[in-house]
Scaffold this motif. Structure first.
Motif, PDB file in Angstrom:
ATOM      1  N   VAL A   1     -10.846   8.991  12.775  1.00 62.13           N
ATOM      2  CA  VAL A   1      -9.588   9.264  12.084  1.00 62.13           C
ATOM      3  C   VAL A   1      -9.310  10.761  12.103  1.00 62.13           C
ATOM      4  N   GLY A   2      -8.066  11.117  11.779  1.00 59.46           N
ATOM      5  CA  GLY A   2      -7.675  12.520  11.751  1.00 59.46           C
ATOM      6  C   GLY A   2      -6.197  12.662  12.028  1.00 59.46           C
ATOM      7  N   ALA A   3      -5.710  13.873  11.904  1.00 59.97           N
ATOM      8  CA  ALA A   3      -4.280  14.140  12.072  1.00 59.97           C
ATOM      9  C   ALA A   3      -3.845  13.956  13.518  1.00 59.97           C
ATOM     10  N   ASN A   4      -2.527  13.771  13.717  1.00 61.41           N
ATOM     11  CA  ASN A   4      -1.976  13.793  15.063  1.00 61.41           C
ATOM     12  C   ASN A   4      -2.301  15.133  15.718  1.00 61.41           C
ATOM     13  N   GLY A   5      -2.726  15.078  16.982  1.00 66.73           N
ATOM     14  CA  GLY A   5      -3.016  16.310  17.717  1.00 66.73           C
ATOM     15  C   GLY A   5      -4.353  16.941  17.390  1.00 66.73           C
ATOM     16  N   SER A   6      -5.245  16.195  16.704  1.00 64.87           N
ATOM     17  CA  SER A   6      -6.535  16.768  16.307  1.00 64.87           C
ATOM     18  C   SER A   6      -7.600  16.668  17.397  1.00 64.87           C
ATOM     19  N   GLY A   7      -7.311  15.931  18.486  1.00 65.36           N
ATOM     20  CA  GLY A   7      -8.271  15.821  19.581  1.00 65.36           C
ATOM     21  C   GLY A   7      -8.970  14.481  19.673  1.00 65.36           C
ATOM     22  N   LYS A   8      -8.525  13.492  18.894  1.00 63.90           N
ATOM     23  CA  LYS A   8      -9.197  12.185  18.869  1.00 63.90           C
ATOM     24  C   LYS A   8      -9.136  11.497  20.228  1.00 63.90           C
ATOM     25  N   THR A   9      -7.939  11.427  20.818  1.00 61.69           N
ATOM     26  CA  THR A   9      -7.776  10.746  22.104  1.00 61.69           C
ATOM     27  C   THR A   9      -8.556  11.467  23.205  1.00 61.69           C
ATOM     28  N   SER A  10      -8.500  12.788  23.227  1.00 63.19           N
ATOM     29  CA  SER A  10      -9.233  13.557  24.247  1.00 63.19           C
ATOM     30  C   SER A  10     -10.731  13.292  24.142  1.00 63.19           C
TER      31      SER A  10
ATOM     32  N   LEU B   1       1.967   7.763  13.916  1.00 61.11           N
ATOM     33  CA  LEU B   1       1.828   8.973  13.110  1.00 61.11           C
ATOM     34  C   LEU B   1       0.722   8.829  12.072  1.00 61.11           C
ATOM     35  N   ASP B   2       0.089   9.968  11.735  1.00 63.20           N
ATOM     36  CA  ASP B   2      -0.896   9.941  10.658  1.00 63.20           C
ATOM     37  C   ASP B   2      -0.187   9.784   9.312  1.00 63.20           C
ATOM     38  N   ALA B   3      -0.964   9.593   8.253  1.00 56.40           N
ATOM     39  CA  ALA B   3      -0.401   9.252   6.941  1.00 56.40           C
ATOM     40  C   ALA B   3       0.559  10.319   6.433  1.00 56.40           C
ATOM     41  N   ILE B   4       0.191  11.578   6.582  1.00 58.07           N
ATOM     42  CA  ILE B   4       1.025  12.659   6.057  1.00 58.07           C
ATOM     43  C   ILE B   4       2.284  12.821   6.900  1.00 58.07           C
ATOM     44  N   ALA B   5       2.140  12.739   8.232  1.00 55.88           N
ATOM     45  CA  ALA B   5       3.306  12.842   9.111  1.00 55.88           C
ATOM     46  C   ALA B   5       4.276  11.689   8.863  1.00 55.88           C
ATOM     47  N   THR B   6       3.739  10.503   8.558  1.00 51.97           N
ATOM     48  CA  THR B   6       4.585   9.348   8.233  1.00 51.97           C
ATOM     49  C   THR B   6       5.412   9.624   6.990  1.00 51.97           C
ATOM     50  N   LYS B   7       4.753  10.113   5.946  1.00 46.58           N
ATOM     51  CA  LYS B   7       5.469  10.413   4.702  1.00 46.58           C
ATOM     52  C   LYS B   7       6.512  11.508   4.922  1.00 46.58           C
ATOM     53  N   GLU B   8       6.166  12.519   5.721  1.00 48.77           N
ATOM     54  CA  GLU B   8       7.108  13.612   5.986  1.00 48.77           C
ATOM     55  C   GLU B   8       8.331  13.108   6.740  1.00 48.77           C
ATOM     56  N   PHE B   9       8.111  12.194   7.699  1.00 49.88           N
ATOM     57  CA  PHE B   9       9.244  11.675   8.468  1.00 49.88           C
ATOM     58  C   PHE B   9      10.170  10.858   7.567  1.00 49.88           C
ATOM     59  N   ILE B  10       9.588  10.006   6.724  1.00 48.62           N
ATOM     60  CA  ILE B  10      10.408   9.201   5.820  1.00 48.62           C
ATOM     61  C   ILE B  10      11.162  10.102   4.843  1.00 48.62           C
TER      62      ILE B  10
ATOM     63  N   LEU C   1      -9.002  15.416   1.571  1.00 50.54           N
ATOM     64  CA  LEU C   1      -8.448  14.339   2.380  1.00 50.54           C
ATOM     65  C   LEU C   1      -7.013  14.660   2.810  1.00 50.54           C
ATOM     66  N   MET C   2      -6.225  15.219   1.894  1.00 51.99           N
ATOM     67  CA  MET C   2      -4.850  15.582   2.232  1.00 51.99           C
ATOM     68  C   MET C   2      -4.825  16.679   3.295  1.00 51.99           C
ATOM     69  N   TYR C   3      -5.739  17.633   3.210  1.00 50.20           N
ATOM     70  CA  TYR C   3      -5.818  18.704   4.208  1.00 50.20           C
ATOM     71  C   TYR C   3      -6.158  18.120   5.576  1.00 50.20           C
ATOM     72  N   TRP C   4      -6.948  17.042   5.578  1.00 54.31           N
ATOM     73  CA  TRP C   4      -7.309  16.367   6.825  1.00 54.31           C
ATOM     74  C   TRP C   4      -6.245  15.360   7.268  1.00 54.31           C
ATOM     75  N   LYS C   5      -5.121  15.269   6.526  1.00 55.63           N
ATOM     76  CA  LYS C   5      -4.015  14.349   6.817  1.00 55.63           C
ATOM     77  C   LYS C   5      -4.434  12.887   6.665  1.00 55.63           C
ATOM     78  N   LEU C   6      -5.295  12.619   5.695  1.00 52.94           N
ATOM     79  CA  LEU C   6      -5.764  11.260   5.428  1.00 52.94           C
ATOM     80  C   LEU C   6      -5.293  10.815   4.052  1.00 52.94           C
ATOM     81  N   GLU C   7      -5.172   9.502   3.878  1.00 51.60           N
ATOM     82  CA  GLU C   7      -4.899   8.954   2.556  1.00 51.60           C
ATOM     83  C   GLU C   7      -5.908   7.847   2.267  1.00 51.60           C
ATOM     84  N   LEU C   8      -6.112   7.569   1.014  1.00 48.90           N
ATOM     85  CA  LEU C   8      -7.033   6.503   0.626  1.00 48.90           C
ATOM     86  C   LEU C   8      -6.438   5.142   0.952  1.00 48.90           C
ATOM     87  N   PRO C   9      -7.277   4.141   1.236  1.00 52.69           N
ATOM     88  CA  PRO C   9      -6.759   2.779   1.414  1.00 52.69           C
ATOM     89  C   PRO C   9      -6.037   2.317   0.152  1.00 52.69           C
ATOM     90  N   ILE C  10      -5.103   1.400   0.318  1.00 54.30           N
ATOM     91  CA  ILE C  10      -4.336   0.896  -0.822  1.00 54.30           C
ATOM     92  C   ILE C  10      -5.254   0.346  -1.907  1.00 54.30           C
TER      93      ILE C  10
END
Length: 551
Positions: free
Chosen positions: A327-336, A175-184, A523-532
């Motif tokens: 990088v990018g959100a789940n379902g954004s087309g990266k794998t394709s 999962l991307d960073a935002i989806a991870t936080k939402e699941f938790i 970055l949040m709109y793109w479902k990204l977070e900054l490195p620690i």
């Protein structure tokens, strides 16, 4: 209080293995209690899950010694229908659990198998989907869901059965960073609404320490070496945690790298914010000379599935010596997009040039000598019956001498912690081991352009470092690495360039350092977070600035 789960001296050995998968494992879990089950890749975490939900020994071949009691009854005496009401499991890859086409039908499937009346079933479906905030997707096709939504659907399917014990096995690995936080956050909210026991199996602990402080730690021999609080483990077991390659929270890890004598390091960003410490500049990837001559050129690539455009007018150029993170959100087309770049999928429109020559003019055998690809699902690329033969396949195809093949294969298997498994079938490995094998099969060749789709998921700290170290070696010898990842710390440590994909299009193409400077709301709109490292540095500088302006 009587334990809800009581595991007594459990030892497991698979039919094809000489070593135990689990050895003398004993622990108890009370009803309503939660724990984190941690251990290196291949330590038996998923095997324990298979024992708790009855797959072992009913469906898997091997020997089992010891006993498991669930709600006072021995687990092996429970019928499958009874057990499904007691123990529910959400697996790492939710799609392996799905067998229907729509969200509603998928949740209904388990209820139908339990013989729940139709009028009662409708209420249970709505209740389960409401618990995970998915009721509005009730009529949706499963194929239309994002990765995070599929994980929530898998959770809803289990919740509909109302199990007393919920086991979630690396649920955020893909999962991307935002989806991870939402699941938790979904799990946290569930704990406030419904009482159940919870076992979380994870490699990356960030976010989970807010749910439970208890952890059970397994070593590489499948033995429990610690059962207690995470904070105490960090104080008393830090050296063994490092030896075993067990991840600690990224905040904790980064702070300890810079302040190794700290006795009570923070577990979360919030704890660091309460007592910020000086943080050095973020790490910058090693510089490697980049050729000005294009290696791969994508011109106005588009690809559609049915009536939906997945990749939209993408133009990119890759040069020799680049280490590129996509990088990018789940379902954004990266794998394709990556499959088009690898020549595995034909674009609907546009063209692809490799070393200046159109893809259509390359023979397949020659193209595979130039481009290597690691699939997101490692099982999609296994074609032989042993781990050794899987890595040796490409070398044999190139008529490499047998003695040389043996040395090369054994060396890389040892580097990836797979040498002892070289005679095993690839499909018998753990998910983390399968992932390392899929990367090993590609690294063993000398392609100049390497594409990897989430190569580090499911890895412990040791194997993650080893895997990225081998990729770094290939990069330093001139190979171009293009890697899809949700791990922004890896982007910070290794990438020379980062491409952000959103809704099938390129949203940004820049250096990692430039990406970190972009507005946080973007970055949040793109479902990204900054490195620690960047997050902590910004927090400390903000705190220091606040102090300096108020004194």
């Amino acid at each position: 209080m009587k334990p809800f789960v009581d595991v007594q001296n459990l030892t497991i050995r698979y039919e094809t293995r000489q070593e135990n998968a689990l050895s003398s494992v004993s622990f108890q879990l009370k009803f309503g209690e939660s724990l984190l089950l941690l251990g290196p890749s291949g330590s038996g975490k998923s095997t324990l899950t298979s024992c708790l939900n009855g797959l072992f020994p009913r469906e898997l071949d091997g020997e089992m010694h010891g006993k498991i009691f669930v709600d006072g009854r021995e687990n092996r005496d429970l019928l499958p229908g009874e057990r499904s009401r007691k123990v529910g499991v959400v697996f790492q890859d939710p799609e392996t659990q799905f067998c229907m086409l729509t969200v509603e039908d998928e949740v209904a499937f388990g209820l139908e198998n339990l013989g729940i009346p139709n009028e009662e079933m409708e209420l249970k479906i709505d209740a389960a989907l409401t618990l995970v905030n998915m009721l509005s997707f009730k009529k949706a096709s499963i194929s239309s869901l994002s990765g995070g939504q599929k994980q929530k659907l898998a959770l809803a399917c289990i919740l509909a059965l109302e199990p007393a014990l919920l086991i979630i096995d690396e649920p955020t690995a893909n999962l991307d960073a935002i989806a991870t936080k939402e699941f938790i956050e979904t799990i946290k909210a569930l704990r406030d609404k419904v009482t159940f026991s919870l076992i979380v199996i994870e490699h990356k602990l960030d976010g989970w320490t807010d749910i439970t402080e208890r952890c059970v730690l397994l070593n590489r021999q499948g033995e429990i070496f610690y059962d207690g609080s995470i904070r105490q483990a960090l104080r008393e077991q830090r050296q063994q945690l490092t030896r075993e390659g067990i991840w600690i929270p990224r905040v904790t890890q980064f702070v300890l790298e810079q302040h190794p004598l700290l006795s009570n390091p923070p577990l979360t960003i919030e704890e660091f914010r309460e007592n910020p410490l000086p943080i050095k500049e973020e790490r910058i990837a090693d510089h490697v000379s980049i050729s000005s001559k294009p290696l791969v050129q994508a011109r106005h690539l588009s690809w559609s599935a049915g009536n939906k455009e997945i990749v939209k007018d993408v133009s990119l150029t890759f040069h020799k010596g680049e280490f590129v993170a996509i990088v990018g959100a789940n379902g954004s087309g990266k794998t394709s997009l990556s499959r088009i770049l690898a020549g595995i999928r034909q674009p609907t429109n546009g063209s692809l040039l490799v070393k200046g020559k159109s893809l259509s003019k390359w023979k397949e055998a020659q193209l595979r000598q130039e481009i290597g690809y690691v699939f997101q699902n490692p099982e999609h690329q296994f074609i032989t019956n042993t781990v050794y033969d899987e890595v040796a396949f490409g070398l044999k195809w190139k008529d490499t001498e047998t003695i040389e093949i043996e040395k090369i294969v054994n060396d890389i298997l040892e580097s990836f912690g797979l040498l002892e498994l070289k005679n095993e079938h690839p499909f018998s490995l753990s998910q983390g081991q399968k992932r390392r094998l899929s990367v090993a099969t590609m690294i063993v060749d000398d392609q100049s352009f390497l594409l990897l789709d989430e190569p580090t998921f499911g890895q412990d700290s040791h194997t993650n470092t080893e895997l990225m170290g081998l990729l770094k070696q290939r990069h330093q010898t001139g190979a171009t690495i293009v890697m899809i990842t949700h791990d922004m710390d890896i982007v910070a440590d290794y990438a020379t360039r980062v491409i952000v994909i959103g809704d099938g299009a390129v949203l940004a193409d820049c250096s990692p350092h430039e990406l970190w400077k972009m507005p946080i709301d973007k970055l949040m709109y793109w479902k990204l977070e900054l490195p620690i490292s960047v997050q902590l540095k910004k927090i400390y500088e903000g705190a220091a600035s606040y102090v300096s302006t108020t004194t």
